[in-house]
Design an enzyme around this catalytic site. Structure first.
Site, short mmCIF file in Angstrom:
data_model
loop_
_atom_site.label_atom_id
_atom_site.label_comp_id
_atom_site.label_asym_id
_atom_site.label_seq_id
_atom_site.Cartn_x
_atom_site.Cartn_y
_atom_site.Cartn_z
N HIS A 1 3.93 -1.35 6.99
CA HIS A 1 4.23 -0.75 5.95
C HIS A 1 4.10 0.81 6.27
O HIS A 1 3.01 1.38 6.23
CB HIS A 1 3.43 -1.24 4.72
CG HIS A 1 3.94 -0.93 3.44
ND1 HIS A 1 5.05 -1.66 2.80
CD2 HIS A 1 3.67 0.04 2.68
CE1 HIS A 1 5.35 -1.10 1.77
NE2 HIS A 1 4.43 -0.08 1.54
N ASN B 1 0.48 0.48 0.82
CA ASN B 1 -0.36 1.66 0.32
C ASN B 1 -0.65 1.67 -1.18
O ASN B 1 -1.61 2.12 -1.47
CB ASN B 1 0.49 3.01 0.52
CG ASN B 1 1.66 3.06 0.21
OD1 ASN B 1 2.74 2.07 0.37
ND2 ASN B 1 1.78 4.14 -0.74
N HIS B 2 0.22 0.91 -1.93
CA HIS B 2 -0.27 0.76 -3.25
C HIS B 2 -1.13 -0.66 -3.77
O HIS B 2 -1.34 -0.83 -4.77
CB HIS B 2 0.97 0.72 -4.21
CG HIS B 2 1.90 1.85 -3.93
ND1 HIS B 2 1.37 3.22 -4.37
CD2 HIS B 2 3.19 2.01 -3.68
CE1 HIS B 2 2.41 4.00 -4.27
NE2 HIS B 2 3.47 3.54 -3.86
N HIS C 1 12.27 1.22 1.62
CA HIS C 1 13.25 0.43 0.67
C HIS C 1 14.61 0.63 0.97
O HIS C 1 15.48 0.35 0.08
CB HIS C 1 12.82 0.88 -0.75
CG HIS C 1 11.84 0.76 -1.26
ND1 HIS C 1 11.72 0.58 -2.81
CD2 HIS C 1 10.46 0.30 -0.81
CE1 HIS C 1 10.25 0.25 -3.01
NE2 HIS C 1 9.55 0.12 -1.89
N HIS D 1 8.50 -0.51 3.08
CA HIS D 1 7.78 0.69 2.45
C HIS D 1 9.24 1.69 2.20
O HIS D 1 9.08 2.24 1.15
CB HIS D 1 6.84 1.45 3.42
CG HIS D 1 6.31 2.83 2.81
ND1 HIS D 1 5.69 2.74 1.49
CD2 HIS D 1 6.70 4.10 3.20
CE1 HIS D 1 5.24 4.00 1.32
NE2 HIS D 1 5.78 4.76 2.27
#
Length: 256
Positions: free
Chosen positions: A149, A66-67, A176, A174
């Site tokens: 993700h 998403n980033h 972590h 995503h």
């Protein structure tokens, strides 16, 4: 075929962990293909030089999330590097590709697909389920590997069952946080909800704890900085029988 999937690489500390350990892991486990999620290599996004470092360290494919668009320098590079994947369910006019086919040194053709979830995320891409359905027939591959993700564990598990029998490995990224639920589904797909994180141990998702805490308290936002101190590398190994089209074994990986 042995697949190594490495969880979200966070900042300079995560990049150094990949550079220090990925080649050794490839040798130790006779890895045929390494897929690394690199969307946080610059904490929020990735730059071309950081993507190059991951490839030079031993990654065959680097997936994003998403980033993807947080660092605009990556936009042109996505069209130049076919093994740097943004999520396939981003709008079709976006640069880059969401899947690729890589041939291993042993001759196996591996299709790698990157997807991003919609549940509990702050934007609304196309459905990852319909996107996977559309792309699967286009992959001329012996083995199919998927990085989803996503925030919601339910969305990741649902995707695993959706692709069971048609893909051989699916791992979540995503959040972590490495999960302890690795398993092989009835149709032969190897699945783990989240690979975990490659970056600072004493952190909040790789970020300095005091910065994350300040955000939850409502303090004035500041640019995130990677935490210091000890680091870790997390991921999973998938032992895949490409002839049978099944995953035989999954093993979590963790280095500190």
């Amino acid at each position: 075929m042995i697949l190594l999937a490495v969880g979200d690489v966070v900042g300079e500390p995560g990049l150094r962990m990949v550079e220090e350990h990925l080649h050794a892991l490839r040798v130790l486990y006779s890895v045929d293909l390494a897929v690394v999620n690199g969307e946080n290599a610059d904490l929020l996004g990735i730059r071309p030089a950081q993507a190059d470092r991951l490839f030079m360290a031993g990654a065959d494919v680097v997936t994003l999330g998403n980033h993807t668009w947080n660092r605009k320098e990556i936009v042109r590079y996505l069209d130049e590097k076919s093994t740097l994947l943004r999520p396939a369910n981003f709008p079709p006019q976006n640069p880059g590709a969401g899947c690729c086919v890589v041939t291993t040194s042993r001759g196996a053709r591996v299709g790698v697909m990157s997807l991003v979830g919609r549940c509990l995320m702050d934007f609304h891409p196309d459905s990852p389920f319909s996107t996977a359905e559309r792309l699967l027939p286009t992959l001329d591959a012996d083995v199919v590997v998927v990085d989803i993700h996503a925030e919601a564990t339910s969305e990741k598990a649902a995707m695993a069952y959706h692709l069971d029998g048609r893909a051989q490995a699916l791992f979540g990224t995503h959040t972590h946080v490495q999960t302890a639920d690795e398993r092989i589904l009835p149709g032969g797909l190897g699945f783990i909800t989240d690979l975990g994180m490659t970056g600072p141990v004493h952190s909040v998702l790789g970020v300095k704890p005091e910065q994350s805490l300040a955000g939850f308290r409502g303090d004035v936002p500041r640019r995130f900085e990677a935490a210091g101190g000890a680091c870790k590398l997390e991921g999973a190994l998938f032992d895949i029988d490409e002839a049978a089209g099944r995953c035989r074994k999954i093993q979590r990986v963790g280095i500190m």
